[in-house]
Design an enzyme around this catalytic site. Structure first.
Site, short mmCIF file in Angstrom:
data_model
loop_
_atom_site.label_atom_id
_atom_site.label_comp_id
_atom_site.label_asym_id
_atom_site.label_seq_id
_atom_site.Cartn_x
_atom_site.Cartn_y
_atom_site.Cartn_z
N SER A 62 43.52 -1.22 -0.06
CA SER A 62 43.68 0.24 0.06
C SER A 62 45.01 0.72 -0.50
O SER A 62 46.07 0.15 -0.21
CB SER A 62 43.59 0.64 1.53
OG SER A 62 43.88 2.02 1.65
N ARG A 63 44.96 1.78 -1.27
CA ARG A 63 46.18 2.38 -1.80
C ARG A 63 46.64 3.55 -0.94
O ARG A 63 47.63 4.21 -1.24
CB ARG A 63 45.98 2.81 -3.25
CG ARG A 63 45.79 1.61 -4.17
CD ARG A 63 45.86 1.94 -5.63
NE ARG A 63 45.95 0.68 -6.37
CZ ARG A 63 44.91 0.01 -6.83
NH1 ARG A 63 43.69 0.44 -6.64
NH2 ARG A 63 45.09 -1.12 -7.49
N LYS A 104 32.56 3.53 7.06
CA LYS A 104 32.51 5.00 7.08
C LYS A 104 31.30 5.57 7.81
O LYS A 104 31.41 6.59 8.48
CB LYS A 104 32.55 5.53 5.64
CG LYS A 104 33.89 5.26 4.97
CD LYS A 104 33.98 5.90 3.60
CE LYS A 104 35.34 5.62 3.00
NZ LYS A 104 35.60 6.36 1.78
N ASN A 130 35.67 9.68 6.62
CA ASN A 130 36.79 8.89 6.09
C ASN A 130 38.14 9.36 6.64
O ASN A 130 39.16 8.75 6.34
CB ASN A 130 36.81 8.91 4.56
CG ASN A 130 37.21 10.26 3.99
OD1 ASN A 130 37.31 11.25 4.70
ND2 ASN A 130 37.44 10.30 2.69
N ASP A 167 35.94 13.27 0.71
CA ASP A 167 35.62 12.84 -0.66
C ASP A 167 35.18 14.00 -1.54
O ASP A 167 35.58 14.10 -2.71
CB ASP A 167 34.53 11.76 -0.64
CG ASP A 167 35.07 10.43 -0.15
OD1 ASP A 167 36.28 10.19 -0.30
OD2 ASP A 167 34.27 9.64 0.38
N ALA A 208 23.64 6.95 -7.14
CA ALA A 208 23.03 7.55 -5.94
C ALA A 208 23.52 6.85 -4.67
O ALA A 208 22.83 6.84 -3.66
CB ALA A 208 21.51 7.51 -6.04
N GLY A 262 26.94 6.14 -1.83
CA GLY A 262 27.72 7.03 -0.97
C GLY A 262 28.61 7.97 -1.76
O GLY A 262 28.75 9.16 -1.42
N ALA A 263 29.22 7.48 -2.82
CA ALA A 263 30.09 8.32 -3.63
C ALA A 263 29.28 9.44 -4.28
O ALA A 263 29.72 10.60 -4.34
CB ALA A 263 30.78 7.48 -4.70
N ASN A 266 19.63 7.41 -11.58
CA ASN A 266 20.01 6.17 -10.90
C ASN A 266 19.09 5.03 -11.27
O ASN A 266 17.91 5.24 -11.54
CB ASN A 266 19.99 6.37 -9.38
CG ASN A 266 20.79 5.29 -8.67
OD1 ASN A 266 21.93 5.01 -9.04
ND2 ASN A 266 20.20 4.68 -7.66
N ARG A 298 16.37 5.62 -4.40
CA ARG A 298 17.66 5.98 -3.80
C ARG A 298 18.08 7.38 -4.21
O ARG A 298 18.65 8.14 -3.42
CB ARG A 298 18.70 4.98 -4.27
CG ARG A 298 19.49 4.42 -3.14
CD ARG A 298 20.47 3.39 -3.61
NE ARG A 298 21.57 3.34 -2.68
CZ ARG A 298 22.75 2.81 -2.96
NH1 ARG A 298 22.98 2.30 -4.15
NH2 ARG A 298 23.69 2.80 -2.07
#
Ligand code: ATR
Length: 298
Positions: free
Chosen positions: A21-22, A72, A93, A108, A135, A137-138, A158, A163
């Site tokens: 993680s950043r 999440k 998140n 997001d 398709a 989560g993002a 996709n 999905r």
């Protein structure tokens, strides 16, 4: 222990693994920049320990946290007070303690739109459909955010068609679903192209898509941020399309959490961008190399 150490607000990013993680780099930059006596840490928490950790967030000394892979969806289910964005995506998140309960949101979509606004200020003044590749989560966060801003239709492309169908159904979107094999033709007449797949990311296969049918006024956004300029963005830029990279989304999605935990809305500056870009270029931990939910970001 001084009194200051006891009362200074602490937040963390919860994930498993969490080394990639950043978020600590971003939040600690802001803490230092604004001279805020607070802390932002990593918390490596396994799935079986997540509920206990989040229920006792305050006892662990935290005012709130970010949540990253793979927690999440589970974090959302544990919220006492999810906001509209988290409820829509069924994923959270950014969490905070609210009157003894656990509140949460999903930043997001906010990060995606804020990044586009910053990098291509007139991106939503184009006509034609917006094409979303992916398709997962993002893609859900991106599609939900675009539904509120994009004036035209949505096309979701996709590899796994069911999905994409489920995404549109779950979000109540009247989107056109396009087979992966027809991705190049899906660009005809488009005003925006967004890659939300992991293709093009370091250690992933390339994104193979011909841009010949994409109109020149269309904007192109890749939520992959390692490499910073993906082959998709390089090709789009070379043919004259305006482009937005995934680093902007990573940085902007962090803003609402910092504001809530530490009481100041932070700025996404060129200096912060350079700091995180430098970290990416040094090639550390590519695992979470996209700006958003699911396998990415935070
Ligand atoms: P996240 O939830 O973080 O968005 P994800 O659920 O793993 O991550 O989604 C990754 C996306 O990249 C999906 O759209 C996936 O397509 P499928 O739904 O068909 O799996 C897409 N993707 C990953 N590898 C791919 C590949 N080799 N070709 C085409 N699409 C790919």
């Amino acid at each position: 222990m001084s009194g200051e150490e006891i009362t200074a607000p602490r937040a963390c990013v919860v994930g498993w693994p969490v080394e990639h993680s950043r978020s600590p780099l971003i939040h600690n930059f802001w803490l230092e920049r604004y001279g805020i006596a607070g802390a932002y840490e990593r918390a490596a928490v396994k799935a079986e320990d997540l509920e206990d950790f989040l229920r006792n967030l305050g006892s662990h000394g935290y005012v709130g946290c970010n949540v990253t892979v793979p927690h999440k969806e589970r974090a959302f289910a544990l919220l006492d007070r999810p906001d509209a964005a988290a409820s829509r995506l069924k994923a959270a998140n950014t969490l905070w303690l609210d009157d003894g309960g656990l509140a949460g949101t999903n930043t997001d979509g906010y990060g995606f739109l804020a990044s586009l606004d910053e990098q291509v200020p007139d991106w939503d003044a184009r006509s034609g459909p917006a094409v979303i590749l992916g398709a997962g989560g993002a893609a859900r966060a991106v599609a939900a955010a675009l539904a509120g801003r994009w004036p035209g239709a949505l096309r979701i492309v996709n590899r796994s068609r069911p999905r994409a169908v489920a995404l549109a159904r779950d979000l109540g979107l009247n989107a056109e679903i396009v087979d992966w094999s027809a991705r190049a033709a899906a660009l005809r007449g488009a005003g925006l192209l967004v890659n939300t797949t992991s293709l093009g990311m370091v250690s992933s296969p390339p994104l193979d898509i011909a841009l010949g049918d994409l109109p020149k006024p269309a904007s192109v956004c890749d939520i992959v941020y390692a490499p910073l300029e993906t082959p998709l963005l390089a090709a789009a830029r070379a043919r004259g399309n305006a482009v937005a990279d995934g680093l902007g989304m990573l940085l902007h999605q962090a803003v609402p959490g910092f504001a809530r935990w530490f009481g100041r809305t932070p700025e996404v500056t060129a200096e912060l961008r350079a700091l995180i870009a430098g970290d990416i270029q040094h090639g550390r931990a590519p695992q979470g190399a996209r700006g958003a939910t699911g396998g990415a970001g935070t």
